[in-house]
Structures are given as structure tokens and as C-alpha cells.
Scaffold this motif. Structure first.
Motif, PDB file in Angstrom:
ATOM      1  N   GLU A  35       0.855  -1.188   0.000  1.00 33.18           N
ATOM      2  CA  GLU A  35       0.000   0.000   0.000  1.00 33.18           C
ATOM      3  C   GLU A  35       0.893   1.242   0.000  1.00 33.18           C
ATOM      4  O   GLU A  35       1.877   1.305   0.735  1.00 33.18           O
ATOM      5  CB  GLU A  35      -0.917   0.004   1.215  1.00 33.18           C
ATOM      6  N   ASP A  36       0.528   2.201  -0.816  1.00 31.34           N
ATOM      7  CA  ASP A  36       1.299   3.441  -0.941  1.00 31.34           C
ATOM      8  C   ASP A  36       0.317   4.604  -0.982  1.00 31.34           C
ATOM      9  O   ASP A  36       0.123   5.249  -2.009  1.00 31.34           O
ATOM     10  CB  ASP A  36       2.143   3.366  -2.223  1.00 31.34           C
ATOM     11  N   PRO A  37      -0.362   4.868   0.168  1.00 27.76           N
ATOM     12  CA  PRO A  37      -1.444   5.849   0.176  1.00 27.76           C
ATOM     13  C   PRO A  37      -1.029   7.253  -0.248  1.00 27.76           C
ATOM     14  O   PRO A  37      -1.849   8.013  -0.748  1.00 27.76           O
ATOM     15  CB  PRO A  37      -1.944   5.829   1.608  1.00 27.76           C
ATOM     16  N   GLU A  38       0.228   7.589  -0.086  1.00 27.57           N
ATOM     17  CA  GLU A  38       0.687   8.926  -0.463  1.00 27.57           C
ATOM     18  C   GLU A  38       1.290   8.953  -1.858  1.00 27.57           C
ATOM     19  O   GLU A  38       1.700  10.011  -2.340  1.00 27.57           O
ATOM     20  CB  GLU A  38       1.699   9.426   0.568  1.00 27.57           C
ATOM     21  N   GLY A  39       1.371   7.789  -2.509  1.00 19.94           N
ATOM     22  CA  GLY A  39       1.919   7.726  -3.860  1.00 19.94           C
ATOM     23  C   GLY A  39       3.369   8.157  -3.940  1.00 19.94           C
ATOM     24  O   GLY A  39       3.798   8.737  -4.918  1.00 19.94           O
ATOM     25  N   ARG A  40       4.157   7.832  -2.911  1.00 23.46           N
ATOM     26  CA  ARG A  40       5.531   8.307  -2.868  1.00 23.46           C
ATOM     27  C   ARG A  40       6.558   7.302  -3.383  1.00 23.46           C
ATOM     28  O   ARG A  40       7.707   7.662  -3.603  1.00 23.46           O
ATOM     29  CB  ARG A  40       5.899   8.742  -1.456  1.00 23.46           C
ATOM     30  N   LEU A  41       6.162   6.030  -3.572  1.00 24.77           N
ATOM     31  CA  LEU A  41       7.118   5.026  -4.039  1.00 24.77           C
ATOM     32  C   LEU A  41       7.325   5.143  -5.540  1.00 24.77           C
ATOM     33  O   LEU A  41       6.371   5.289  -6.304  1.00 24.77           O
ATOM     34  CB  LEU A  41       6.640   3.615  -3.683  1.00 24.77           C
ATOM     35  N   ASP A  42       8.576   5.063  -5.953  1.00 22.07           N
ATOM     36  CA  ASP A  42       8.934   5.169  -7.364  1.00 22.07           C
ATOM     37  C   ASP A  42       8.797   3.793  -8.029  1.00 22.07           C
ATOM     38  O   ASP A  42       9.418   2.823  -7.575  1.00 22.07           O
ATOM     39  CB  ASP A  42      10.365   5.691  -7.477  1.00 22.07           C
ATOM     40  N   ALA A  43       7.996   3.725  -9.077  1.00 22.53           N
ATOM     41  CA  ALA A  43       7.744   2.456  -9.767  1.00 22.53           C
ATOM     42  C   ALA A  43       9.023   1.840 -10.315  1.00 22.53           C
ATOM     43  O   ALA A  43       9.234   0.631 -10.216  1.00 22.53           O
ATOM     44  CB  ALA A  43       6.724   2.662 -10.884  1.00 22.53           C
ATOM     45  N   ALA A  44       9.905   2.648 -10.879  1.00 26.33           N
ATOM     46  CA  ALA A  44      11.157   2.131 -11.443  1.00 26.33           C
ATOM     47  C   ALA A  44      12.040   1.529 -10.351  1.00 26.33           C
ATOM     48  O   ALA A  44      12.682   0.493 -10.566  1.00 26.33           O
ATOM     49  CB  ALA A  44      11.894   3.237 -12.188  1.00 26.33           C
ATOM     50  N   GLU A  45      12.078   2.159  -9.182  1.00 21.78           N
ATOM     51  CA  GLU A  45      12.866   1.618  -8.069  1.00 21.78           C
ATOM     52  C   GLU A  45      12.283   0.293  -7.589  1.00 21.78           C
ATOM     53  O   GLU A  45      13.026  -0.636  -7.260  1.00 21.78           O
ATOM     54  CB  GLU A  45      12.917   2.609  -6.914  1.00 21.78           C
ATOM     55  N   LEU A  46      10.961   0.204  -7.538  1.00 23.71           N
ATOM     56  CA  LEU A  46      10.324  -1.056  -7.151  1.00 23.71           C
ATOM     57  C   LEU A  46      10.613  -2.142  -8.178  1.00 23.71           C
ATOM     58  O   LEU A  46      10.861  -3.295  -7.816  1.00 23.71           O
ATOM     59  CB  LEU A  46       8.812  -0.873  -6.985  1.00 23.71           C
ATOM     60  N   ASP A  47      10.576  -1.790  -9.457  1.00 23.25           N
ATOM     61  CA  ASP A  47      10.889  -2.756 -10.517  1.00 23.25           C
ATOM     62  C   ASP A  47      12.291  -3.327 -10.321  1.00 23.25           C
ATOM     63  O   ASP A  47      12.499  -4.540 -10.389  1.00 23.25           O
ATOM     64  CB  ASP A  47      10.805  -2.099 -11.904  1.00 23.25           C
ATOM     65  N   GLU A  48      13.247  -2.445 -10.098  1.00 24.68           N
ATOM     66  CA  GLU A  48      14.645  -2.863  -9.916  1.00 24.68           C
ATOM     67  C   GLU A  48      14.793  -3.705  -8.645  1.00 24.68           C
ATOM     68  O   GLU A  48      15.476  -4.727  -8.633  1.00 24.68           O
ATOM     69  CB  GLU A  48      15.529  -1.625  -9.840  1.00 24.68           C
ATOM     70  N   PHE A  49      14.129  -3.279  -7.584  1.00 23.43           N
ATOM     71  CA  PHE A  49      14.198  -3.978  -6.299  1.00 23.43           C
ATOM     72  C   PHE A  49      13.681  -5.409  -6.414  1.00 23.43           C
ATOM     73  O   PHE A  49      14.351  -6.360  -6.027  1.00 23.43           O
ATOM     74  CB  PHE A  49      13.380  -3.182  -5.268  1.00 23.43           C
ATOM     75  N   VAL A  50      12.504  -5.593  -6.968  1.00 22.61           N
ATOM     76  CA  VAL A  50      11.884  -6.919  -7.016  1.00 22.61           C
ATOM     77  C   VAL A  50      12.572  -7.836  -8.043  1.00 22.61           C
ATOM     78  O   VAL A  50      12.528  -9.055  -7.916  1.00 22.61           O
ATOM     79  CB  VAL A  50      10.357  -6.798  -7.254  1.00 22.61           C
ATOM     80  N   ALA A  51      13.250  -7.252  -9.010  1.00 24.73           N
ATOM     81  CA  ALA A  51      13.976  -8.057 -10.008  1.00 24.73           C
ATOM     82  C   ALA A  51      15.095  -8.866  -9.359  1.00 24.73           C
ATOM     83  O   ALA A  51      15.471  -9.926  -9.880  1.00 24.73           O
ATOM     84  CB  ALA A  51      14.530  -7.156 -11.102  1.00 24.73           C
ATOM     85  N   ASP A  52      15.599  -8.412  -8.217  1.00 22.85           N
ATOM     86  CA  ASP A  52      16.646  -9.162  -7.508  1.00 22.85           C
ATOM     87  C   ASP A  52      16.155 -10.533  -7.043  1.00 22.85           C
ATOM     88  O   ASP A  52      16.957 -11.410  -6.739  1.00 22.85           O
ATOM     89  CB  ASP A  52      17.160  -8.373  -6.304  1.00 22.85           C
ATOM     90  N   TRP A  53      14.842 -10.720  -6.974  1.00 21.76           N
ATOM     91  CA  TRP A  53      14.248 -11.996  -6.584  1.00 21.76           C
ATOM     92  C   TRP A  53      13.542 -12.651  -7.775  1.00 21.76           C
ATOM     93  O   TRP A  53      12.637 -13.474  -7.598  1.00 21.76           O
ATOM     94  CB  TRP A  53      13.238 -11.793  -5.449  1.00 21.76           C
ATOM     95  N   ASP A  54      13.905 -12.291  -8.971  1.00 22.88           N
ATOM     96  CA  ASP A  54      13.279 -12.805 -10.197  1.00 22.88           C
ATOM     97  C   ASP A  54      11.790 -12.482 -10.253  1.00 22.88           C
ATOM     98  O   ASP A  54      10.992 -13.264 -10.774  1.00 22.88           O
ATOM     99  CB  ASP A  54      13.504 -14.327 -10.354  1.00 22.88           C
ATOM    100  N   GLY A  55      11.425 -11.350  -9.708  1.00 20.15           N
ATOM    101  CA  GLY A  55      10.038 -10.931  -9.726  1.00 20.15           C
ATOM    102  C   GLY A  55       9.847  -9.687 -10.560  1.00 20.15           C
ATOM    103  O   GLY A  55      10.774  -9.179 -11.183  1.00 20.15           O
ATOM    104  N   TRP A  56       8.628  -9.189 -10.565  1.00 22.40           N
ATOM    105  CA  TRP A  56       8.291  -7.981 -11.305  1.00 22.40           C
ATOM    106  C   TRP A  56       7.112  -7.292 -10.632  1.00 22.40           C
ATOM    107  O   TRP A  56       6.432  -7.878  -9.809  1.00 22.40           O
ATOM    108  CB  TRP A  56       7.991  -8.281 -12.776  1.00 22.40           C
ATOM    109  N   ARG A  57       6.920  -6.046 -11.009  1.00 21.47           N
ATOM    110  CA  ARG A  57       5.800  -5.261 -10.504  1.00 21.47           C
ATOM    111  C   ARG A  57       4.723  -5.245 -11.569  1.00 21.47           C
ATOM    112  O   ARG A  57       4.988  -4.964 -12.727  1.00 21.47           O
ATOM    113  CB  ARG A  57       6.267  -3.826 -10.204  1.00 21.47           C
ATOM    114  N   GLU A  58       3.507  -5.563 -11.166  1.00 23.01           N
ATOM    115  CA  GLU A  58       2.373  -5.509 -12.088  1.00 23.01           C
ATOM    116  C   GLU A  58       1.992  -4.058 -12.294  1.00 23.01           C
ATOM    117  O   GLU A  58       1.794  -3.324 -11.336  1.00 23.01           O
ATOM    118  CB  GLU A  58       1.151  -6.231 -11.518  1.00 23.01           C
ATOM    119  N   ALA A  59       1.897  -3.659 -13.526  1.00 23.29           N
ATOM    120  CA  ALA A  59       1.458  -2.304 -13.840  1.00 23.29           C
ATOM    121  C   ALA A  59      -0.025  -2.205 -13.537  1.00 23.29           C
ATOM    122  O   ALA A  59      -0.797  -3.071 -13.916  1.00 23.29           O
ATOM    123  CB  ALA A  59       1.734  -1.966 -15.297  1.00 23.29           C
ATOM    124  N   GLN A  60      -0.409  -1.165 -12.846  1.00 26.24           N
ATOM    125  CA  GLN A  60      -1.825  -0.973 -12.464  1.00 26.24           C
ATOM    126  C   GLN A  60      -2.514  -0.066 -13.434  1.00 26.24           C
ATOM    127  O   GLN A  60      -2.069   0.911 -13.854  1.00 26.24           O
ATOM    128  CB  GLN A  60      -1.915  -0.406 -11.056  1.00 26.24           C
TER     129      GLN A  60
END
Length: 81
Positions: free
Chosen positions: A56-81
């Protein structure tokens, strides 16, 4: 502003649990991320399930690109909403 929710998709439960713990430490999210098992359509075998970490990111402060890079370290990805 509408609440923002990021869905991170991981290949297994261990990776999802690690990401759920690490995302809070790395990004300082206010709420603990939720884990969900997402079985692929028609699949009964738990080995074929993906795991979702909902952040949850109620203030919309998390950067999508940073999350993409972060989760890629675990062979994952962020679903585009």
C-alpha cells in the motif's frame, strides 16, 4: 489523491516473504505488505503458483522504477496498475 497499491509478483513463497520484509526496510512503507498465493488458472500444484506482495502506498511516494529494480533481484516484477 487515490490510494496507490503496488503488486509485486514473485516466483515462490520464500522470495515473497523475503521481499515483504525487505520492502519495508528499504522503502519505509507504513503498513506491512500483504502476501497472497496466485495459482495459475487450472493449476492445482502449489509449485505452479506465483506469490503476490501487495504494498500500500497511500501517499503515492514510491517510485515504480525503483520497485521494478528492487523486485527483479528476486526474479520478480511489478504488475502495472
Amino acid at each position: 489523491m487515490d490510494d496507490v497499491r503496488h503488486v509485486l509478483v514473485l516466483p515462490d513463497r520464500d522470495a515473497a516473504e523475503e521481499v515483504a520484509g525487505a520492502v519495508g526496510e528499504r522503502f519505509g512503507v507504513p503498513e506491512e505488505p500483504q502476501l497472497f498465493r496466485d495459482a495459475l488458472a487450472g493449476e492445482d500444484d502449489a509449485e505452479d503458483a506465483q506469490w503476490l506482495v501487495v504494498v500500500e502506498d497511500p501517499e503515492g511516494r514510491l517510485d515504480a522504477a525503483e520497485l521494478d529494480e528492487f523486485v527483479a533481484d528476486w526474479d520478480g516484477w511489478r504488475e502495472a496498475q
